[in-house]
Design a protein around this motif. Sequence first.
Motif, PDB file in Angstrom:
ATOM      1  N   ALA A  33      14.810 -25.835  70.237  1.00  0.00           N
ATOM      2  CA  ALA A  33      13.844 -25.109  70.236  1.00  0.00           C
ATOM      3  C   ALA A  33      13.534 -25.066  68.537  1.00  0.00           C
ATOM      4  CB  ALA A  33      13.999 -23.603  70.619  1.00  0.00           C
ATOM      5  N   ALA A  34      14.453 -25.003  67.629  1.00  0.00           N
ATOM      6  CA  ALA A  34      14.041 -24.986  66.312  1.00  0.00           C
ATOM      7  C   ALA A  34      13.660 -26.545  65.843  1.00  0.00           C
ATOM      8  CB  ALA A  34      15.306 -24.631  65.523  1.00  0.00           C
ATOM      9  N   VAL A  35      14.362 -27.160  66.539  1.00  0.00           N
ATOM     10  CA  VAL A  35      13.863 -28.758  66.194  1.00  0.00           C
ATOM     11  C   VAL A  35      12.237 -28.854  66.678  1.00  0.00           C
ATOM     12  CG1 VAL A  35      14.330 -31.236  66.685  1.00  0.00           C
ATOM     13  CG2 VAL A  35      15.943 -29.844  66.145  1.00  0.00           C
ATOM     14  N   LYS A  36      12.085 -28.673  67.831  1.00  0.00           N
ATOM     15  CA  LYS A  36      10.439 -28.945  68.447  1.00  0.00           C
ATOM     16  C   LYS A  36       9.866 -28.158  67.666  1.00  0.00           C
ATOM     17  CE  LYS A  36       7.828 -30.732  70.934  1.00  0.00           C
ATOM     18  NZ  LYS A  36       7.743 -32.549  70.853  1.00  0.00           N
ATOM     19  N   LEU A  37       9.892 -26.691  67.266  1.00  0.00           N
ATOM     20  CA  LEU A  37       8.888 -25.933  66.618  1.00  0.00           C
ATOM     21  C   LEU A  37       8.880 -26.410  65.240  1.00  0.00           C
ATOM     22  CD1 LEU A  37      10.098 -22.504  67.863  1.00  0.00           C
ATOM     23  CD2 LEU A  37       8.064 -23.696  68.300  1.00  0.00           C
ATOM     24  N   PHE A  38       9.707 -27.035  64.376  1.00  0.00           N
ATOM     25  CA  PHE A  38       9.573 -27.635  63.225  1.00  0.00           C
ATOM     26  C   PHE A  38       8.901 -29.033  63.176  1.00  0.00           C
ATOM     27  CE2 PHE A  38      11.164 -31.244  60.424  1.00  0.00           C
ATOM     28  CZ  PHE A  38      10.797 -30.502  59.263  1.00  0.00           C
ATOM     29  N   GLU A  39       9.141 -29.840  64.286  1.00  0.00           N
ATOM     30  CA  GLU A  39       8.482 -31.100  64.630  1.00  0.00           C
ATOM     31  C   GLU A  39       7.023 -30.838  64.697  1.00  0.00           C
ATOM     32  OE1 GLU A  39       9.126 -35.060  67.326  1.00  0.00           O
ATOM     33  OE2 GLU A  39       9.431 -33.071  68.285  1.00  0.00           O
ATOM     34  N   ILE A  40       6.415 -29.688  65.367  1.00  0.00           N
ATOM     35  CA  ILE A  40       5.132 -29.632  65.868  1.00  0.00           C
ATOM     36  C   ILE A  40       4.534 -28.654  64.583  1.00  0.00           C
ATOM     37  CG2 ILE A  40       5.183 -30.137  68.061  1.00  0.00           C
ATOM     38  CD1 ILE A  40       5.070 -26.851  68.459  1.00  0.00           C
ATOM     39  N   GLY A  41       5.360 -28.276  63.613  1.00  0.00           N
ATOM     40  CA  GLY A  41       4.616 -27.458  62.626  1.00  0.00           C
ATOM     41  C   GLY A  41       4.625 -26.150  62.632  1.00  0.00           C
ATOM     42  N   GLN A  42       5.155 -25.672  63.627  1.00  0.00           N
ATOM     43  CA  GLN A  42       5.188 -24.020  63.810  1.00  0.00           C
ATOM     44  C   GLN A  42       6.061 -23.434  62.901  1.00  0.00           C
ATOM     45  OE1 GLN A  42       2.203 -24.018  65.889  1.00  0.00           O
ATOM     46  NE2 GLN A  42       3.352 -22.095  66.534  1.00  0.00           N
ATOM     47  N   LEU A  43       7.287 -24.057  62.764  1.00  0.00           N
ATOM     48  CA  LEU A  43       8.232 -23.424  61.754  1.00  0.00           C
ATOM     49  C   LEU A  43       8.559 -24.352  60.632  1.00  0.00           C
ATOM     50  CD1 LEU A  43      10.909 -21.989  64.177  1.00  0.00           C
ATOM     51  CD2 LEU A  43       9.190 -20.664  62.934  1.00  0.00           C
ATOM     52  N   SER A  45      11.085 -25.718  57.884  1.00  0.00           N
ATOM     53  CA  SER A  45      12.593 -26.119  57.707  1.00  0.00           C
ATOM     54  C   SER A  45      13.375 -24.912  57.678  1.00  0.00           C
ATOM     55  CB  SER A  45      13.070 -27.310  57.008  1.00  0.00           C
ATOM     56  OG  SER A  45      12.771 -27.187  55.536  1.00  0.00           O
ATOM     57  N   GLY A  46      13.120 -24.334  56.631  1.00  0.00           N
ATOM     58  CA  GLY A  46      14.081 -22.964  56.489  1.00  0.00           C
ATOM     59  C   GLY A  46      14.145 -22.000  57.800  1.00  0.00           C
ATOM     60  N   ARG A  47      13.005 -21.821  58.190  1.00  0.00           N
ATOM     61  CA  ARG A  47      12.840 -20.808  59.202  1.00  0.00           C
ATOM     62  C   ARG A  47      13.537 -21.377  60.528  1.00  0.00           C
ATOM     63  NH1 ARG A  47      12.520 -16.983  56.463  1.00  0.00           N
ATOM     64  NH2 ARG A  47      10.873 -16.166  55.529  1.00  0.00           N
ATOM     65  N   ALA A  48      13.134 -22.542  60.841  1.00  0.00           N
ATOM     66  CA  ALA A  48      13.872 -23.408  62.021  1.00  0.00           C
ATOM     67  C   ALA A  48      15.413 -23.476  61.842  1.00  0.00           C
ATOM     68  CB  ALA A  48      13.125 -24.958  62.005  1.00  0.00           C
ATOM     69  N   ALA A  49      15.905 -23.636  60.596  1.00  0.00           N
ATOM     70  CA  ALA A  49      17.239 -23.456  60.436  1.00  0.00           C
ATOM     71  C   ALA A  49      17.820 -22.220  60.771  1.00  0.00           C
ATOM     72  CB  ALA A  49      17.532 -23.883  58.925  1.00  0.00           C
ATOM     73  N   GLU A  50      17.072 -20.975  60.478  1.00  0.00           N
ATOM     74  CA  GLU A  50      17.543 -19.588  60.748  1.00  0.00           C
ATOM     75  C   GLU A  50      17.368 -19.570  61.785  1.00  0.00           C
ATOM     76  OE1 GLU A  50      15.455 -16.584  58.890  1.00  0.00           O
ATOM     77  OE2 GLU A  50      15.156 -17.484  57.200  1.00  0.00           O
ATOM     78  N   LEU A  51      16.597 -19.952  62.882  1.00  0.00           N
ATOM     79  CA  LEU A  51      16.490 -20.012  64.154  1.00  0.00           C
ATOM     80  C   LEU A  51      17.653 -20.741  64.979  1.00  0.00           C
ATOM     81  CD1 LEU A  51      15.274 -19.235  67.124  1.00  0.00           C
ATOM     82  CD2 LEU A  51      13.816 -21.349  66.721  1.00  0.00           C
ATOM     83  N   ALA A  52      18.045 -21.740  64.355  1.00  0.00           N
ATOM     84  CA  ALA A  52      19.167 -22.622  65.112  1.00  0.00           C
ATOM     85  C   ALA A  52      20.786 -21.874  64.625  1.00  0.00           C
ATOM     86  CB  ALA A  52      18.992 -24.224  64.421  1.00  0.00           C
ATOM     87  N   PHE A  66      17.890 -35.962  66.797  1.00  0.00           N
ATOM     88  CA  PHE A  66      16.682 -35.785  67.942  1.00  0.00           C
ATOM     89  C   PHE A  66      15.516 -36.984  67.551  1.00  0.00           C
ATOM     90  CE2 PHE A  66      18.885 -31.904  67.412  1.00  0.00           C
ATOM     91  CZ  PHE A  66      19.514 -31.765  68.808  1.00  0.00           C
ATOM     92  N   LYS A  67      15.947 -37.840  66.527  1.00  0.00           N
ATOM     93  CA  LYS A  67      14.969 -38.824  66.218  1.00  0.00           C
ATOM     94  C   LYS A  67      13.619 -38.150  65.652  1.00  0.00           C
ATOM     95  CE  LYS A  67      16.582 -42.412  69.192  1.00  0.00           C
ATOM     96  NZ  LYS A  67      17.961 -41.933  68.959  1.00  0.00           N
ATOM     97  N   VAL A  68      13.795 -36.993  64.795  1.00  0.00           N
ATOM     98  CA  VAL A  68      12.699 -36.252  64.278  1.00  0.00           C
ATOM     99  C   VAL A  68      12.779 -36.376  62.616  1.00  0.00           C
ATOM    100  CG1 VAL A  68      11.886 -34.114  63.358  1.00  0.00           C
ATOM    101  CG2 VAL A  68      12.549 -34.418  65.803  1.00  0.00           C
ATOM    102  N   PHE A  69      11.813 -37.273  62.004  1.00  0.00           N
ATOM    103  CA  PHE A  69      12.029 -37.430  60.450  1.00  0.00           C
ATOM    104  C   PHE A  69      11.722 -36.057  59.876  1.00  0.00           C
ATOM    105  CE2 PHE A  69       9.724 -38.948  56.602  1.00  0.00           C
ATOM    106  CZ  PHE A  69      10.545 -39.924  56.128  1.00  0.00           C
ATOM    107  N   PRO A  70      12.496 -35.644  58.778  1.00  0.00           N
ATOM    108  CA  PRO A  70      12.736 -34.375  58.223  1.00  0.00           C
ATOM    109  C   PRO A  70      11.269 -34.301  57.258  1.00  0.00           C
ATOM    110  CG  PRO A  70      14.483 -35.649  57.454  1.00  0.00           C
ATOM    111  CD  PRO A  70      13.780 -36.379  58.537  1.00  0.00           C
TER     112      PRO A  70
END
Length: 83
Positions: A33-43, A45-52, A66-70
């Motif tokens: 969920a964190a990766v996808k929300l980061f990927e689509i710009g909803q979170l 990277s810091g907030r996504a890391a917190e979620l994860a 997950f083949k997502v470019f940071p």
Amino acid sequence: MALQEVTIEIPDKVLLAEKTDAESFGREVLLLAAVKLFEIGQLSSGRAAELAGMPRVEFLLSLSRFKVFPLAAELDELEGGYA
């Protein structure tokens, strides 16, 4: 930091198919969920890391799994500036 608890139901067959337990599966779902929300710009990277539940650097390093470019958002901004 205040936390909220969310409960999801996972069929036993899914856990058996994945050869995992509920706790491990839950951590993986949070990471996905964190990766996808980061990927689509909803979170960010810091907030996504917190979620994860991991440090930001570890989260950014896990994106390749997950083949997502940071730096996709930054790259899009740079490309947009030249259009």
